[in-house]
Design an enzyme around this catalytic site. Sequence first.
Site, mmCIF file in Angstrom:
data_model
loop_
_atom_site.group_PDB
_atom_site.id
_atom_site.type_symbol
_atom_site.label_atom_id
_atom_site.label_comp_id
_atom_site.label_asym_id
_atom_site.label_seq_id
_atom_site.Cartn_x
_atom_site.Cartn_y
_atom_site.Cartn_z
ATOM 1 C CB SER A 169 -0.973 -0.037 1.185
ATOM 2 O OG SER A 169 -1.901 1.006 1.118
ATOM 3 C CG ASP A 220 -2.782 3.888 -2.006
ATOM 4 O OD1 ASP A 220 -3.434 3.643 -3.047
ATOM 5 O OD2 ASP A 220 -2.886 3.210 -0.980
ATOM 6 C CG ASP A 256 -2.522 -0.616 -2.953
ATOM 7 O OD1 ASP A 256 -2.372 0.513 -2.452
ATOM 8 O OD2 ASP A 256 -3.267 -1.488 -2.455
ATOM 9 C CG ASP A 301 -5.944 0.489 -1.514
ATOM 10 O OD1 ASP A 301 -5.118 1.427 -1.468
ATOM 11 O OD2 ASP A 301 -5.928 -0.467 -0.710
#
Length: 581
Positions: free
Chosen positions: A148, A307, A309, A311
């Site tokens: 993340s 961010d 990734d 999400d």
Amino acid sequence: MSSNWGKAYQKWKTFQNLESSLKLDLDKLKGDNKALEDAFYKELTFGTGGIRGVLGPGTNRMNIYTIRKAVNGLASYLLKNTVNVKDRGVVVAYDSRYMSQEFAVETAKVFGAYGIKTHVFDALRPTPLLSFAVRYLGTVAGIMITASHNPPEYNGLKVYNEDGGQITPDEAKEIIASIKETEDEFTVPVMEKEKLEEDELINWIGKEVDNAYLEQLILISKLDPAEHGKEKGTQIVFTPLHGTANDLVTRGLQQLNFVNVEVVKEQAKPDPEFSTVESPNPEEHQAFKLAIEQGKQTNASILLGTDPDGDRLGVAVKDKTGNYQVLTGNQLGSLLLDYILSHSDSIIRLNARMLKTVVTSELGRAIADSYGVKTIDTLTGFKYIGEKIRQFDSTGETFIFGYEESYGYLISSFARDKDAVQAAMMACEMAYYWEKQGKTLIEALDVLYEKHGYYLEGMSSLTLKGKEGSDQIAAIMDGIRQNPLTEIADFQVEKAEDYLTSERVLHGNLHVKETIGLPKENMLKFVLEKNCWVCLRPSGTEPKIKCYYGVCGESPEDSKQKLASIKETMDKMIDQLIYAK
């Protein structure tokens, strides 16, 4: 050398076939007992849906062996608990971090040894696409290789169930038990990549899933379909912060015919070092530095940041002075909720459910109430929101929006995890709508405050690294449990909620206790008088303890004073507990 970690270290040190780069890194640690202890004193454990940690050699580090051990346990769990595992297979996606692609292939190598087919994306993709892919391809599970928004030295593995949501606590317990059955990470069976391809046990995914996702994405729009084709001149600047969301966000905005979208060039390409930011976290204002500079040049109405990734979404918009203000997760969530509900049919709203976490702003509940929509609280973590949506499939309730204060939003349940692509498209559509009304999003937010109250939230985060830090965090929680709070910053505690014991104590009558109908978690929440609250929660994936605060004042100034007072009191209390010994 402590036998607690020394045995594990010796095992790694003497393993003849240790991967060459890990062997070099391990040799560099020789003689540094503190670093060695931190690398070997425990095994990486499941936190919020998977494992996450610093890259390097050791049982408490992310490397090919910890990946293999985790996937081996997952493979065993899936074969015991799901049907048609080998035919349905597992889907794997990965982000821009160091070793992400290698870990994705290692995952397929372990599944292949069990005859389980793995669908692996041919290039990096965002987390919400992985969630969607599980449902689209009908796989038994999904794996996202990501850490993340953690610093560059981290990576991780998140597990998704066949519904496309993060694994639930009950599923995690069984998977953890299965992982523990693998005593030796060095003997996990693997099939080499060439053999996987030869036996068709690995399927490289191209653009098919992306295109299917985009077909669903256009359907979340609240605009009249006739307006979809009209050019929208809203000036937008977007930064994927060196991560995965660039392609899907820009294509999603193109579908709605936003014609003035600029991507921050310096942050457009994937970069595992995240070299232009201190942290690739859209929650932190420094991440918007380059986007703000570009926004000023183009007179942009809205700035978007995702961010690594893809999400989480952060948004910055112009205030009355012409400067850009980064919205909090609570503020953006409240705006999105109001926009969605105000553009939803009243018949749909009758059975609709809004989902938020227990540490998310109570402004959301006030907004939902005003539209006759029921709010359901979940524990912190989007996996609980995904789990609730799954329950709605059988109860007949309608999911209409879900969000958490840490910049996670979901508008439509074709994905079952927080989705920055959905949120980015809806945020731009919302900005376009308010622009036509002659208002900025800041002014739209002021309307909500004037109508529902001046809600304000904050969060303090304390990082305490290593084994010593973990012990200190445990001591903080134990100290507060042993000495229950009755007052915080001159505000009386009306309810004390311990989510580890599932017990709520009503302070008006100390003999009255209620059961909290949520899964157990190491978290304490204190509901105070005058619409204020405090919540303490150790992170499940990082060596942190987080303290959340919420207030509702009679004016912006009143709210700021209340919040500052509560924060100061809690900071002092935590300091005292740390240094008490």
